[in-house]
Write a protein that holds these residues in place. Structure first.
Motif, PDB file in Angstrom:
ATOM      1  N   PRO A  93       9.150 -12.086  -2.834  1.00 13.68           N
ATOM      2  CA  PRO A  93      10.262 -12.174  -3.793  1.00 13.68           C
ATOM      3  C   PRO A  93      11.536 -11.561  -3.230  1.00 13.68           C
ATOM      4  O   PRO A  93      11.501 -10.672  -2.383  1.00 13.68           O
ATOM      5  CB  PRO A  93       9.746 -11.358  -4.987  1.00 13.68           C
ATOM      6  N   VAL A  94      12.653 -12.066  -3.731  1.00 17.85           N
ATOM      7  CA  VAL A  94      13.963 -11.531  -3.352  1.00 17.85           C
ATOM      8  C   VAL A  94      14.445 -10.638  -4.492  1.00 17.85           C
ATOM      9  O   VAL A  94      14.632 -11.119  -5.615  1.00 17.85           O
ATOM     10  CB  VAL A  94      14.977 -12.661  -3.100  1.00 17.85           C
ATOM     11  N   THR A 103       9.975   2.745   3.449  1.00 20.46           N
ATOM     12  CA  THR A 103       9.300   3.592   4.428  1.00 20.46           C
ATOM     13  C   THR A 103       8.512   2.737   5.405  1.00 20.46           C
ATOM     14  O   THR A 103       8.451   3.014   6.598  1.00 20.46           O
ATOM     15  CB  THR A 103       8.360   4.576   3.718  1.00 20.46           C
ATOM     16  N   ARG A 104       7.900   1.699   4.879  1.00 17.87           N
ATOM     17  CA  ARG A 104       7.194   0.739   5.729  1.00 17.87           C
ATOM     18  C   ARG A 104       7.024  -0.557   4.960  1.00 17.87           C
ATOM     19  O   ARG A 104       7.232  -0.614   3.749  1.00 17.87           O
ATOM     20  CB  ARG A 104       5.826   1.275   6.164  1.00 17.87           C
ATOM     21  N   ARG A 105       6.663  -1.597   5.661  1.00 19.42           N
ATOM     22  CA  ARG A 105       6.350  -2.880   5.040  1.00 19.42           C
ATOM     23  C   ARG A 105       4.833  -3.031   5.035  1.00 19.42           C
ATOM     24  O   ARG A 105       4.194  -3.029   6.084  1.00 19.42           O
ATOM     25  CB  ARG A 105       7.022  -4.025   5.802  1.00 19.42           C
ATOM     26  N   GLY A 106       4.261  -3.123   3.835  1.00 17.88           N
ATOM     27  CA  GLY A 106       2.816  -3.163   3.700  1.00 17.88           C
ATOM     28  C   GLY A 106       2.211  -4.446   4.215  1.00 17.88           C
ATOM     29  O   GLY A 106       2.856  -5.499   4.264  1.00 17.88           O
ATOM     30  N   GLU A 107       0.932  -4.363   4.558  1.00 16.74           N
ATOM     31  CA  GLU A 107       0.214  -5.520   5.092  1.00 16.74           C
ATOM     32  C   GLU A 107      -0.381  -6.383   3.988  1.00 16.74           C
ATOM     33  O   GLU A 107      -0.568  -7.585   4.160  1.00 16.74           O
ATOM     34  CB  GLU A 107      -0.908  -5.041   6.016  1.00 16.74           C
ATOM     35  N   ALA A 244       5.899  -8.139  -2.961  1.00 19.48           N
ATOM     36  CA  ALA A 244       6.896  -7.665  -2.003  1.00 19.48           C
ATOM     37  C   ALA A 244       6.238  -6.675  -1.054  1.00 19.48           C
ATOM     38  O   ALA A 244       5.388  -5.884  -1.476  1.00 19.48           O
ATOM     39  CB  ALA A 244       8.068  -7.003  -2.724  1.00 19.48           C
ATOM     40  N   PRO A 245       6.589  -6.660   0.214  1.00 21.51           N
ATOM     41  CA  PRO A 245       5.925  -5.782   1.175  1.00 21.51           C
ATOM     42  C   PRO A 245       6.491  -4.376   1.225  1.00 21.51           C
ATOM     43  O   PRO A 245       5.969  -3.537   1.939  1.00 21.51           O
ATOM     44  CB  PRO A 245       6.172  -6.496   2.510  1.00 21.51           C
ATOM     45  N   GLN A 315       3.719  -1.302  -8.602  1.00 22.26           N
ATOM     46  CA  GLN A 315       4.414  -2.219  -9.500  1.00 22.26           C
ATOM     47  C   GLN A 315       4.124  -3.645  -9.047  1.00 22.26           C
ATOM     48  O   GLN A 315       4.699  -4.132  -8.069  1.00 22.26           O
ATOM     49  CB  GLN A 315       5.925  -1.949  -9.482  1.00 22.26           C
ATOM     50  N   PHE A 316       3.226  -4.308  -9.748  1.00 21.40           N
ATOM     51  CA  PHE A 316       2.890  -5.693  -9.416  1.00 21.40           C
ATOM     52  C   PHE A 316       3.932  -6.611 -10.033  1.00 21.40           C
ATOM     53  O   PHE A 316       4.099  -6.643 -11.251  1.00 21.40           O
ATOM     54  CB  PHE A 316       1.499  -6.045  -9.932  1.00 21.40           C
TER      55      PHE A 316
END
Length: 333
Positions: A93-94, A103-107, A244-245, A315-316
Motif C-alpha cells: 500500500p501507498v 527501522t527496517r523493511r519486514g520480510e 506494508a513492509p 496494525q494490519f
C-alpha cells in the motif's frame, strides 16, 4: 465415521460427505492459516481441500484415519499454492502521508490476523506425545509470523509434528518422503524458529494485567495521546503494518511514525472496537470521515501485551478485516 456414511458419500451423497468432514473443517482451516499466514488464503485452500477430498474419496483406503487423510490433502494443497504463486498477496500500500524512514523493511508482508471466534469453534483434540507447541502458543502472532520465514516444507513438517503431534512415519507418508528426511527437516525448522521467535513473556489472555494495558492503550490511541501510548511500551517495542513492509523499532521510531500519522489527520482521532485475534487483545480500527460523523474501517490492530507493558503493535491494513471479525461496517457517534 461409519462405513455406511462413507459408502453413501462415495456414492455421491453430498450430505454424507459434509457429515464426514464437518468435524474437521475448523481445524483444517487453522492448519492452512498456520502454513500460509493468511486468513484469505486459508479460506481458499480449505475449499480446495474439501473439493479434492470429495473428488478423491474413492482413493481413501482407510489405512490412516480420515482426519490424517484430510490433513495430507490440505498440507499438499498449501505447499502447491506456495510453490505455484497462487496466493492472494496484496500489493504494497501507498500511505496517504510521508512516513518517517522505517527501522527496517519486514520480510513477511502477507500476514493476516486470525479471529479468536473461529478458534473457539474448534474442538479440543488430544495433542499426543509428539506435540511441542501447545494451544495458545501455536497460534500466537509471533509464532505464525516466524513460521512464514521458514521454507514451506519446513513449515509443514514442523506444524504436522510439533503442533499436531503426528509421528515421523505419518508425516513422511503425508509429504511423500522418508522418516530420515522428516527428522532432518524438523531439526532445521526448530533451530530457525527458536532464533526468530525470541523470548517474550505475554500477559495471560483475559487477565487483569492484559485488560488494564488494553484499556489504557485504547484511551491513549483514540485521544492521539502519543506520550500515553509510548509510556505503555517496552524499550524494545516495535510497530509493524502488514501488508506494508515498514517496521519501527523502539519508542523513538514509533513516536516519529505516530506524529506523522496524527499530523496527516488533524482533529480526526481514530475509533477502536475491541475484539481478539490469535489469542491476543485486538481492535477494529476506524478512520473518521472528514465531513460526516461516521468512521470507516481501516484495518485491525493486534497488541502483544506482556505482564506490565506492550511488546508490539501490529496494525494490519485492510478495510475488510474488521468485517471478517464480525465488527461493524461503519461507526457513528
Amino acid at each position: 465415521m461409519t462405513e455406511a456414511t462413507l459408502a453413501r458419500a462415495r456414492a455421491g451423497d453430498g450430505e454424507a460427505f459434509r457429515e464426514l468432514t464437518q468435524p474437521y473443517r475448523g481445524e483444517l482451516h487453522l492448519h492452512c492459516y498456520r502454513i500460509l499466514g493468511s486468513l484469505t488464503d486459508a479460506d481458499d485452500l480449505l475449499q480446495e481441500t474439501l473439493l479434492a477430498a470429495w473428488r478423491g474419496l474413492d482413493t481413501f483406503a482407510g489405512r490412516a484415519s480420515l482426519r490424517a487423510w484430510l490433513y495430507r490433502i490440505a498440507t499438499n494443497r498449501c505447499l502447491n499454492a506456495l510453490r505455484d504463486g497462487r496466493r492472494r498477496v496484496p500489493a504494497e500500500p501507498v500511505p496517504p502521508f510521508d512516513p518517517p524512514e522505517p527501522t527496517r523493511r519486514g520480510e513477511t508482508t502477507w500476514l493476516q490476523p486470525y479471529p479468536d471466534a473461529l478458534l473457539e469453534q474448534i474442538p479440543d483434540a488430544d495433542p499426543g506425545p509428539e506435540v511441542r507447541y501447545h494451544g495458545r502458543e501455536a497460534v500466537e502472532l509471533a509464532f505464525i509470523a516466524a513460521l512464514q520465514q521458514l521454507p514451506p516444507r519446513q513449515t509443514a513438517t514442523l506444524v504436522l509434528r510439533d503442533v499436531l503431534g503426528y509421528s515421523a512415519a505419518e508425516v513422511a507418508d503425508m509429504l511423500a518422503t522418508t522418516e530420515t528426511a522428516v527428522k532432518g527437516t524438523l531439526q532445521r525448522a526448530r533451530a530457525t524458529l527458536d532464533k526468530r521467535r525470541g523470548d517474550v513473556t505475554l500477559a495471560r489472555p483475559g487477565s487483569a494485567e492484559e485488560r488494564d494495558l488494553t484499556r489504557r492503550f485504547a484511551d491513549a490511541f483514540t485521544a492521539d495521546d502519543i506520550n500515553g501510548i509510548v509510556s505503555l511500551l517496552t524499550d524494545d517495542a516495535w510497530l509493524a503494518m502488514p501488508p506494508a513492509p515498514h517496521e519501527y523499532h523502539g519508542p523513538d521510531a514509533i513516536v516519529a511514525f505516530l506524529r506523522a500519522s496524527t499530523a496527516w489527520r488533524p482533529g480526526r482521532p481514530f475509533r477502536l472496537v475491541a475484539t481478539r485475534a490469535n489469542t491476543q487483545a485486538a481492535f477494529g480500527w476506524y478512520l473518521p470521515d472528514r465531513s460526516r460523523p461516521i468512521a470507516h474501517p481501516a484495518g485491525l490492530i493486534v497488541l502483544t501485551p506482556g505482564p506490565h507493558q506492550i511488546h508490539a503493535i501490529t496494525q494490519f491494513l485492510g478495510n475488510d478485516l474488521p468485517l471478517r471479525f464480525g465488527l461493524p461496517a461503519t461507526l457513528t457517534w
